[in-house]
Design an enzyme around this catalytic site. Structure first.
Site, PDB file in Angstrom:
ATOM      1  N   GLY A 208     -32.912  88.362  70.291  1.00 54.28           N
ATOM      2  CA  GLY A 208     -32.581  89.721  70.681  1.00 54.28           C
ATOM      3  C   GLY A 208     -32.320  90.608  69.485  1.00 54.28           C
ATOM      4  CG  ASN A 209     -32.869  94.458  69.741  1.00 52.59           C
ATOM      5  OD1 ASN A 209     -32.059  95.230  70.227  1.00 52.59           O
ATOM      6  ND2 ASN A 209     -34.063  94.225  70.291  1.00 52.59           N
ATOM      7  NE  ARG A 210     -25.992  94.877  64.516  1.00 52.90           N
ATOM      8  CZ  ARG A 210     -25.824  95.761  63.543  1.00 52.90           C
ATOM      9  NH1 ARG A 210     -26.728  95.865  62.587  1.00 52.90           N
ATOM     10  NH2 ARG A 210     -24.771  96.542  63.521  1.00 52.90           N
ATOM     11  CB  SER A 211     -30.807  98.181  70.759  1.00 56.14           C
ATOM     12  OG  SER A 211     -30.797  99.382  71.494  1.00 56.14           O
ATOM     13  CB  ALA A 275     -34.405  97.928  70.002  1.00 54.59           C
TER      14      ALA A 275
END
Length: 399
Positions: A208-211, A275
């Site tokens: 995943g990502n930090r969005s 994102a």
């Protein structure tokens, strides 16, 4: 009225009801959104909440006396300067005075001297709210263009319960700010993606990502407040979606692509603020991948996800505007513009909203700083501040 997203001069009128303590949250909400707040409190209001508290929250002196500041004609000056007047709580007496056009105190003269939108948040016991006189006064104020927010139904003073409870501060602030927005996007259908996709490794873990989805949610709120019909495609939002928009969940890149393509034909504008993962595991384990003592960590093969922005650009309908985002770790502004312009050209977007991200900036923050770039490499607009004001600047750039 200032341009969309610009700071407003807001008068918060507070009258003498028990709900006056909640007005502190109303003033704080406007201040947090970057607006210049001036509190006009009746003498009754100051019996429930102290002047020092209101001055600390509003960051301006609290005005109460009709005969203060006579030399500067304060009894009309506040109303003339106001971009927005919010009365919370509004007692039955205050509502009656406003309907009759009375100017017996500073709040009354401020309202009469103003051409700004007026928002009224009633608060009183159920019997007072349901009284025919109060209902007639509310109808009169509505006919004159006042926005009435609430009241809600719930616990009142003592053991009473029913309609008459003041709306919550967040609802009042949101509704009031909506009342100041131009309806320049009325009739426009906007499709917005927000959040960060997650690509499962096993039933427990994911790439995943930090969005957080904050900027996409702010875009949806801003577009709705300006009259657009908004569909928000949401991937694991960390903030609530705004009221009044259609929300479709899409947690993975594959699911988001399918939803965006399905919704594309009905959209006039598409904003890809989400994102989206660039890679996903080739295979997902049906069970949790265990850490085995003495064994090497597993090797995870990745494959590219479909490029949603490019796919949407290739399938665009006539006149459809497509906006992408570029979250980059470059420090140089000229390099950020170059990267954004190259992305706009390569992917077929009309505009790219570019911002710098890193461990301590960008994702998850309440503020943002962006440059809006076209394929030719021109900076169409720049914006910095809270994400709602940035959202309005992005919408302004749509032309």
């Amino acid at each position: 009225m200032p341009a969309p997203g610009a700071p407003l001069t807001v008068v918060v009128g507070i009258t003498g009801g028990i709900a006056a303590y909640k007005a502190v949250g109303v003033a704080r909400g406007f201040v947090s959104a970057g607006h210049d707040v001036h509190v006009v409190a009746t003498e009754g209001a100051l019996r429930f909440v102290g002047r020092p508290t209101l001055e600390a929250i509003s960051r301006n002196p609290v005005h109460t006396d009709l005969y203060e500041g006579v030399a500067e004609v304060r009894h009309v000056a506040l109303g003339q300067r106001a971009d927005l007047i919010v009365i919370a709580p509004a007692t039955a007496h205050t509502i009656a005075s406003l309907a009759a056009g009375l100017a017996g105190d500073l709040l009354g003269t401020t309202v009469l001297a103003s051409e700004a939108p007026i928002v009224i948040a009633p608060a009183m016991h159920t019997e007072m709210w349901m009284n025919a006189a109060t209902q007639a006064n509310i109808a009169t104020l509505r006919e004159r263009g006042a926005l009435i927010v609430g009241p809600a139904s719930g616990r009142l003073t003592g053991d009473d319960s029913g309609p008459g409870r003041m709306a919550e501060p967040d609802e009042i602030v949101r509704s009031a700010l909506d009342a100041t927005r131009p309806r320049d996007l009325a009739g426009t259908r906007i499709l917005i993606s927000a959040g960060g996709t997650r690509e499962p490794l096993d039933p427990v873990r994911y790439l995943g990502n930090r969005s957080s989805g904050r900027q996409g949610v702010a875009l949806a709120e801003a577009a709705r407040s300006r009259g657009a019909t908004v569909t928000l495609v949401a991937a694991h939002l960390e903030v609530p979606a705004p009221a009044g928009v259609t929300v479709i969940e899409a947690g993975t890149a594959k699911r988001m692509l399918a939803v965006m393509r399905d919704q594309q034909p009905s959209a006039d504008v598409i904003i890809m603020a989400a994102a989206v993962a660039d890679f996903r595991p080739v295979a997902q384990s049906p069970v949790k991948i265990k850490k085995v003592e003495g064994a090497e960590p597993p090797t995870i093969a990745l494959e590219r996800t479909d490029d949603i922005l490019s796919t949407l650009a290739r399938g665009r309908t006539d006149g459809q505007c497509i906006v992408g985002f570029a979250a980059e770790t470059v420090d140089d502004a000229a390099e950020l513009v170059r990267v954004a312009a190259e992305k706009a050209t390569r992917k077929g977007a009309d505009l790219i909203v570019a911002n710098r991200v890193g461990h301590d900036r960008g994702f998850g923050r309440a503020t943002n700083e962006v440059m809006i770039v076209n394929p030719a490499g021109s900076v169409v607009a720049e914006a910095a501040g809270d994400k709602l004001s940035v959202a309005h600047r992005i919408l302004d750039a749509l032309g």
